[in-house]
Design a protein around this motif. Sequence first.
Motif, PDB file in Angstrom:
ATOM      1  N   ILE A 188      30.456  -6.197 -21.969  1.00 21.20           N
ATOM      2  CA  ILE A 188      30.149  -5.387 -20.795  1.00 21.20           C
ATOM      3  C   ILE A 188      30.578  -6.119 -19.527  1.00 21.20           C
ATOM      4  N   LEU A 189      30.250  -7.395 -19.438  1.00 23.67           N
ATOM      5  CA  LEU A 189      30.587  -8.187 -18.256  1.00 23.67           C
ATOM      6  C   LEU A 189      32.091  -8.380 -18.127  1.00 23.67           C
ATOM      7  N   GLN A 190      32.762  -8.559 -19.254  1.00 25.28           N
ATOM      8  CA  GLN A 190      34.213  -8.689 -19.226  1.00 25.28           C
ATOM      9  C   GLN A 190      34.873  -7.363 -18.846  1.00 25.28           C
ATOM     10  N   GLY A 191      34.328  -6.268 -19.372  1.00 22.47           N
ATOM     11  CA  GLY A 191      34.892  -4.956 -19.086  1.00 22.47           C
ATOM     12  C   GLY A 191      34.770  -4.562 -17.629  1.00 22.47           C
ATOM     13  N   SER A 192      33.735  -5.070 -16.952  1.00 19.46           N
ATOM     14  CA  SER A 192      33.559  -4.756 -15.531  1.00 19.46           C
ATOM     15  C   SER A 192      34.270  -5.760 -14.631  1.00 19.46           C
ATOM     16  N   GLY A 193      34.924  -6.744 -15.263  1.00 19.40           N
ATOM     17  CA  GLY A 193      35.690  -7.726 -14.490  1.00 19.40           C
ATOM     18  C   GLY A 193      34.871  -8.853 -13.897  1.00 19.40           C
ATOM     19  N   GLN A 194      33.612  -9.022 -14.337  1.00 19.15           N
ATOM     20  CA  GLN A 194      32.786 -10.074 -13.751  1.00 19.15           C
ATOM     21  C   GLN A 194      33.034 -11.450 -14.361  1.00 19.15           C
ATOM     22  N   ILE A 195      33.454 -11.498 -15.622  1.00 16.01           N
ATOM     23  CA  ILE A 195      33.821 -12.777 -16.227  1.00 16.01           C
ATOM     24  C   ILE A 195      35.125 -12.587 -17.006  1.00 16.01           C
ATOM     25  N   PRO A 196      35.942 -13.634 -17.100  1.00 17.71           N
ATOM     26  CA  PRO A 196      37.186 -13.530 -17.862  1.00 17.71           C
ATOM     27  C   PRO A 196      36.924 -13.581 -19.357  1.00 17.71           C
ATOM     28  N   ALA A 197      37.929 -13.272 -20.137  1.00 18.54           N
ATOM     29  CA  ALA A 197      37.813 -13.324 -21.595  1.00 18.54           C
ATOM     30  C   ALA A 197      37.622 -14.763 -22.054  1.00 18.54           C
ATOM     31  N   GLY A 198      37.044 -14.906 -23.252  1.00 17.08           N
ATOM     32  CA  GLY A 198      36.945 -16.228 -23.870  1.00 17.08           C
ATOM     33  C   GLY A 198      35.544 -16.709 -24.155  1.00 17.08           C
ATOM     34  N   LEU A 199      34.540 -16.172 -23.445  1.00 16.30           N
ATOM     35  CA  LEU A 199      33.168 -16.624 -23.664  1.00 16.30           C
ATOM     36  C   LEU A 199      32.631 -16.052 -24.976  1.00 16.30           C
ATOM     37  N   THR A 200      31.933 -16.890 -25.756  1.00 16.77           N
ATOM     38  CA  THR A 200      31.317 -16.460 -27.011  1.00 16.77           C
ATOM     39  C   THR A 200      29.808 -16.695 -26.945  1.00 16.77           C
ATOM     40  N   LYS A 260       0.828  -1.210   0.000  1.00 17.12           N
ATOM     41  CA  LYS A 260       0.000   0.000   0.000  1.00 17.12           C
ATOM     42  C   LYS A 260       0.863   1.261   0.000  1.00 17.12           C
ATOM     43  N   LYS A 261       2.009   1.172  -0.648  1.00 20.38           N
ATOM     44  CA  LYS A 261       2.902   2.307  -0.821  1.00 20.38           C
ATOM     45  C   LYS A 261       3.382   2.343  -2.263  1.00 20.38           C
ATOM     46  N   THR A 262       3.888   3.498  -2.678  1.00 21.20           N
ATOM     47  CA  THR A 262       4.410   3.641  -4.030  1.00 21.20           C
ATOM     48  C   THR A 262       5.782   2.984  -4.138  1.00 21.20           C
ATOM     49  N   ALA A 263       5.971   2.171  -5.172  1.00 25.49           N
ATOM     50  CA  ALA A 263       7.249   1.502  -5.377  1.00 25.49           C
ATOM     51  C   ALA A 263       8.259   2.467  -5.985  1.00 25.49           C
ATOM     52  N   VAL A 264       9.515   2.302  -5.607  1.00 28.08           N
ATOM     53  CA  VAL A 264      10.640   3.036  -6.184  1.00 28.08           C
ATOM     54  C   VAL A 264      11.502   2.031  -6.928  1.00 28.08           C
ATOM     55  N   LEU A 265      11.716   2.248  -8.221  1.00 25.00           N
ATOM     56  CA  LEU A 265      12.453   1.295  -9.049  1.00 25.00           C
ATOM     57  C   LEU A 265      13.736   1.919  -9.577  1.00 25.00           C
ATOM     58  N   LEU A 266      14.822   1.149  -9.532  1.00 24.79           N
ATOM     59  CA  LEU A 266      16.092   1.517 -10.139  1.00 24.79           C
ATOM     60  C   LEU A 266      16.402   0.461 -11.193  1.00 24.79           C
ATOM     61  N   PRO A 267      15.900   0.631 -12.431  1.00 23.47           N
ATOM     62  CA  PRO A 267      16.084  -0.382 -13.477  1.00 23.47           C
ATOM     63  C   PRO A 267      17.542  -0.478 -13.926  1.00 23.47           C
ATOM     64  N   TYR A 268      18.032  -1.690 -14.065  1.00 24.98           N
ATOM     65  CA  TYR A 268      19.383  -1.882 -14.578  1.00 24.98           C
ATOM     66  C   TYR A 268      19.511  -1.389 -16.017  1.00 24.98           C
ATOM     67  N   SER A 269      18.399  -1.408 -16.756  1.00 20.71           N
ATOM     68  CA  SER A 269      18.446  -1.008 -18.168  1.00 20.71           C
ATOM     69  C   SER A 269      18.791   0.471 -18.335  1.00 20.71           C
ATOM     70  N   ASP A 270      18.721   1.257 -17.252  1.00 26.64           N
ATOM     71  CA  ASP A 270      19.139   2.658 -17.320  1.00 26.64           C
ATOM     72  C   ASP A 270      20.626   2.767 -17.653  1.00 26.64           C
ATOM     73  N   TYR A 271      21.379   1.751 -17.251  1.00 30.25           N
ATOM     74  CA  TYR A 271      22.832   1.763 -17.453  1.00 30.25           C
ATOM     75  C   TYR A 271      23.316   0.609 -18.327  1.00 30.25           C
ATOM     76  N   LEU A 272      22.482  -0.407 -18.510  1.00 25.69           N
ATOM     77  CA  LEU A 272      22.874  -1.617 -19.248  1.00 25.69           C
ATOM     78  C   LEU A 272      21.849  -1.873 -20.345  1.00 25.69           C
ATOM     79  N   GLN A 273      21.911  -1.071 -21.400  1.00 28.76           N
ATOM     80  CA  GLN A 273      20.850  -1.073 -22.398  1.00 28.76           C
ATOM     81  C   GLN A 273      20.944  -2.216 -23.404  1.00 28.76           C
ATOM     82  N   ASP A 274      22.095  -2.868 -23.512  1.00 28.37           N
ATOM     83  CA  ASP A 274      22.237  -3.951 -24.487  1.00 28.37           C
ATOM     84  C   ASP A 274      21.747  -5.299 -23.965  1.00 28.37           C
TER      85      ASP A 274
END
Length: 331
Positions: free
Chosen positions: A306-318, A201-215
């Motif tokens: 994007i994930l590789q650039g942020s250091g979350q996964i190593p190179a090599g995934l296709t 019974k309150k207004t939701a506040v949303l921070l969508p990831y798509s604001d920064y991760l559009q692909d």
Amino acid sequence: MATTLAAAGCDDGDDKGAAGGTQTLEKVTYLTSFGTFGRDSFAYVAKEKGFFRDAGFDVEIKPGNGSGDNVKAIVGGQAQFVPIDLTGGLLAAGGSGGAPKITGFTAVAAIQQRTMAAIMSLDGYGIATPKDLEGKTIADTPGSVVRNLFPTYAKLASVDASKVKFENGTAQTLFGTLAQHKVDAIGQFVVGKPTIEGIAKKTAVLLPYSDYLQDLYGNVLITSSQYAKDNPEKVRKFTAALLKGLQASITNPEEAGTILKKYVPTANPQSAAAELTLMGPFVRSEAAGVPVGALDSQRVARSIAILQGSGQIPAGLTPEQVITFDLVPNA
């Protein structure tokens, strides 16, 4: 690959056979992406309307608990088809955070053309911008894509991720935990807005990831790599039936909400319809000529970068290591 033989709960005979009961149906287990909210109504619609039956399947639908657990269910053989957030699949296949790479699953269709991942809070909880998350506590499931992708989101949104605390929750408890202000925010999809507002019974506040991760894509349908290799035509037929249910759900969300209520008595059909209405633009791509279910390898490659650039996964995934493009609709 052996398929589950248990009959579906709340089965009214919709998937038992074609006219005269002469068709032999393959029994498979399908997990929803996350609980039994409106966003997953389309699977129940495909079952109720006979789309699965007509494609040759007797489908048992069970509630899933997020991308991490759903990937494990496919790899472990507990289910044959599940939706996961594609980014969650990329993180699993890429070995996010130094974890062992998970193989044995493949995506065969998109459910949403853009990610619906978001941080959700409520008015009065002190969160209006990403920076406000610092010093706050967020509840989410351990394998959630919102949680796993947070370091990348935080980096792009200029948030110090080390100042944000996560605690464990489940698909069934997150909304209540937030409504009772036991935490400051939860990991959630943007379509959860009407559901939490109905509960809190309150207004939701949303921070969508798509604001920064559009692909980034949203959910995709996955199956096991072996099942896809051994049964390509079955995969195509199941995918077509599920996407038919998806199109019917976003075209007539009120009907989909009523169908969900039939299979899940605790569901709120109005909230379900509202979720589906919000989900519609995520399913129908803004790019002209892109069919429902399509996946683009170049766009997936950008997501990996994007994930590789942020250091979350190593190179090599296709992209081809995670998606069987030959089975993707209109590929």
